[in-house]
Design a protein around this motif. Structure first.
Motif, PDB file in Angstrom:
ATOM      1  N   CYS A  32       0.846  -1.203   0.000  1.00  0.00           N
ATOM      2  CA  CYS A  32       0.000   0.000   0.000  1.00  0.00           C
ATOM      3  C   CYS A  32       0.877   1.248   0.000  1.00  0.00           C
ATOM      4  N   ALA A  33       1.978   1.201   0.784  1.00  0.00           N
ATOM      5  CA  ALA A  33       2.911   2.335   0.795  1.00  0.00           C
ATOM      6  C   ALA A  33       3.571   2.508  -0.565  1.00  0.00           C
ATOM      7  N   MET A  34       3.983   1.409  -1.190  1.00  0.00           N
ATOM      8  CA  MET A  34       4.587   1.471  -2.524  1.00  0.00           C
ATOM      9  C   MET A  34       3.612   2.073  -3.524  1.00  0.00           C
ATOM     10  N   ALA A  35       2.351   1.671  -3.449  1.00  0.00           N
ATOM     11  CA  ALA A  35       1.336   2.193  -4.373  1.00  0.00           C
ATOM     12  C   ALA A  35       1.232   3.707  -4.251  1.00  0.00           C
ATOM     13  N   GLY A  36       1.201   4.213  -3.014  1.00  0.00           N
ATOM     14  CA  GLY A  36       1.099   5.653  -2.807  1.00  0.00           C
ATOM     15  C   GLY A  36       2.333   6.403  -3.281  1.00  0.00           C
ATOM     16  N   ILE A  37       3.511   5.876  -2.959  1.00  0.00           N
ATOM     17  CA  ILE A  37       4.769   6.529  -3.356  1.00  0.00           C
ATOM     18  C   ILE A  37       4.919   6.524  -4.874  1.00  0.00           C
ATOM     19  N   THR A  76      -2.849  -6.881  -4.568  1.00  0.00           N
ATOM     20  CA  THR A  76      -2.219  -5.675  -4.013  1.00  0.00           C
ATOM     21  C   THR A  76      -0.840  -5.459  -4.622  1.00  0.00           C
ATOM     22  N   ALA A  77      -0.078  -6.546  -4.734  1.00  0.00           N
ATOM     23  CA  ALA A  77       1.283  -6.442  -5.266  1.00  0.00           C
ATOM     24  C   ALA A  77       1.283  -5.978  -6.716  1.00  0.00           C
ATOM     25  N   ALA A  78       0.425  -6.583  -7.533  1.00  0.00           N
ATOM     26  CA  ALA A  78       0.395  -6.229  -8.956  1.00  0.00           C
ATOM     27  C   ALA A  78      -0.046  -4.785  -9.166  1.00  0.00           C
ATOM     28  N   ALA A  79      -1.040  -4.345  -8.404  1.00  0.00           N
ATOM     29  CA  ALA A  79      -1.545  -2.971  -8.560  1.00  0.00           C
ATOM     30  C   ALA A  79      -0.543  -1.932  -8.067  1.00  0.00           C
ATOM     31  N   ALA A  80       0.283  -2.293  -7.088  1.00  0.00           N
ATOM     32  CA  ALA A  80       1.237  -1.334  -6.524  1.00  0.00           C
ATOM     33  C   ALA A  80       2.276  -0.875  -7.541  1.00  0.00           C
ATOM     34  N   TRP A  81       2.660  -1.756  -8.468  1.00  0.00           N
ATOM     35  CA  TRP A  81       3.719  -1.429  -9.432  1.00  0.00           C
ATOM     36  C   TRP A  81       3.222  -0.624 -10.629  1.00  0.00           C
ATOM     37  N   ALA A  82       1.918  -0.544 -10.827  1.00  0.00           N
ATOM     38  CA  ALA A  82       1.364   0.101 -12.022  1.00  0.00           C
ATOM     39  C   ALA A  82       1.834   1.537 -12.233  1.00  0.00           C
ATOM     40  N   PRO A  83       1.768   2.415 -11.229  1.00  0.00           N
ATOM     41  CA  PRO A  83       2.190   3.810 -11.477  1.00  0.00           C
ATOM     42  C   PRO A  83       3.669   3.937 -11.844  1.00  0.00           C
ATOM     43  N   LEU A  84       4.519   3.086 -11.244  1.00  0.00           N
ATOM     44  CA  LEU A  84       5.949   3.168 -11.553  1.00  0.00           C
ATOM     45  C   LEU A  84       6.219   2.739 -12.992  1.00  0.00           C
ATOM     46  N   PHE A  85       5.514   1.706 -13.445  1.00  0.00           N
ATOM     47  CA  PHE A  85       5.640   1.272 -14.837  1.00  0.00           C
ATOM     48  C   PHE A  85       5.201   2.397 -15.781  1.00  0.00           C
ATOM     49  N   LEU A  86       4.063   3.005 -15.488  1.00  0.00           N
ATOM     50  CA  LEU A  86       3.556   4.090 -16.332  1.00  0.00           C
ATOM     51  C   LEU A  86       4.505   5.297 -16.324  1.00  0.00           C
ATOM     52  N   LEU A  87       5.136   5.564 -15.180  1.00  0.00           N
ATOM     53  CA  LEU A  87       6.093   6.664 -15.094  1.00  0.00           C
ATOM     54  C   LEU A  87       7.268   6.429 -16.040  1.00  0.00           C
ATOM     55  N   PHE A  88       7.805   5.228 -16.031  1.00  0.00           N
ATOM     56  CA  PHE A  88       8.964   4.952 -16.885  1.00  0.00           C
ATOM     57  C   PHE A  88       8.587   4.924 -18.365  1.00  0.00           C
ATOM     58  N   MET A  89       7.370   4.485 -18.679  1.00  0.00           N
ATOM     59  CA  MET A  89       6.922   4.564 -20.065  1.00  0.00           C
ATOM     60  C   MET A  89       6.800   6.035 -20.485  1.00  0.00           C
ATOM     61  N   GLU A  90       6.292   6.861 -19.579  1.00  0.00           N
ATOM     62  CA  GLU A  90       6.164   8.295 -19.845  1.00  0.00           C
ATOM     63  C   GLU A  90       7.547   8.923 -20.060  1.00  0.00           C
ATOM     64  N   LEU A  91       8.500   8.553 -19.215  1.00  0.00           N
ATOM     65  CA  LEU A  91       9.858   9.088 -19.346  1.00  0.00           C
ATOM     66  C   LEU A  91      10.509   8.655 -20.661  1.00  0.00           C
ATOM     67  N   SER A  92      10.186   7.448 -21.114  1.00  0.00           N
ATOM     68  CA  SER A  92      10.760   6.984 -22.389  1.00  0.00           C
ATOM     69  C   SER A  92      10.270   7.850 -23.552  1.00  0.00           C
ATOM     70  N   ILE A  93       9.047   8.381 -23.428  1.00  0.00           N
ATOM     71  CA  ILE A  93       8.499   9.261 -24.466  1.00  0.00           C
ATOM     72  C   ILE A  93       9.110  10.660 -24.357  1.00  0.00           C
ATOM     73  N   ILE A  94       9.119  11.196 -23.145  1.00  0.00           N
ATOM     74  CA  ILE A  94       9.573  12.571 -22.946  1.00  0.00           C
ATOM     75  C   ILE A  94      11.068  12.722 -23.221  1.00  0.00           C
ATOM     76  N   LYS A  95      11.855  11.777 -22.714  1.00  0.00           N
ATOM     77  CA  LYS A  95      13.311  11.904 -22.807  1.00  0.00           C
ATOM     78  C   LYS A  95      13.914  11.193 -24.010  1.00  0.00           C
ATOM     79  N   LYS A  96      13.073  10.457 -24.762  1.00  0.00           N
ATOM     80  CA  LYS A  96      13.508   9.752 -25.975  1.00  0.00           C
ATOM     81  C   LYS A  96      14.655   8.775 -25.688  1.00  0.00           C
ATOM     82  N   LYS A  97      14.586   8.096 -24.563  1.00  0.00           N
ATOM     83  CA  LYS A  97      15.641   7.167 -24.163  1.00  0.00           C
ATOM     84  C   LYS A  97      15.086   5.753 -24.077  1.00  0.00           C
TER      85      LYS A  97
END
Length: 199
Positions: A32-37, A76-97
């Protein structure tokens, strides 16, 4: 069951260190803490201010869906990682890396090891719509075909990372033997311990 989390790193480590009842409590709190962070980081990465990101992270970690599934660790475990995955996909678009797309794939691979393939599939669908939508509307940093290449690289890494659980049917509910073979693991032992205690 096909969801024992045998190869999921946090479950594996906590199961080695803690008795079942303590494992269950720490596992639920940790995810739950990981999901929030992770949601806070994702929202900050998309341009939200600290107050908005904090509100979003808090809302996600205490949302009804996430808290009601604390009794079933794979959800709970699977849902907690979702935002971090989406963040890195977003960074791959923004930073072209490509590095960020590969990192997103590794995160999705860990998500697959969490044992709930259905949630991982939802995350993939959300990522595809987000990346394709950005590229199609001209808001992406590169053309649609390059977005697809980056996503393909990300998913290749995810499949490689989650291959053990996927192929053996011990982590995602998919694979040969998944419907017919019961496998013992941290998630299963916790569920059994709680059921036996009548909790």
């Amino acid at each position: 069951t096909g969801q024992p989390q045998v190869f999921y790193p946090p479950a594996f480590l906590l199961a080695k260190l803690l008795p079942p009842a303590d494992f269950f409590e720490i596992f639920a709190f940790l995810h739950c803490a990981m999901a929030g962070i992770f949601m806070f980081l994702y929202l900050r990465g998309t341009g939200c201010g600290r107050v908005a990101a904090s509100t979003g992270g808090t809302a996600y970690m205490f949302c009804g869906w996430l808290t009601v599934w604390t009794t079933f660790p794979p959800f709970t475990a699977a849902a907690a990682w979702a935002p971090l995955f989406l963040l890195f996909m977003e960074l791959s678009i923004i930073k072209k890396k490509l590095f960020y797309a590969i990192a997103a794939g590794a995160i999705l691979g860990i998500d697959l090891l969490a044992g709930q393939g259905q949630i991982s599939a939802y995350i993939v669908c959300i990522a595809f719509v987000a990346v394709a939508g950005r590229a199609a509307t001209g808001r992406g940093a590169y053309p649609l075909w390059k977005s697809i290449v980056f996503m393909a690289a990300s998913f290749a890494v995810a499949v490689f990372t989650g291959a053990i659980a996927t192929v053996t049917g011990t982590g995602t509910g998919f694979g040969p033997g998944a419907p017919t073979r019961a496998v013992s693991g941290p998630g299963v032992s916790v569920s059994n311990a709680v059921a036996s205690a009548g909790l």
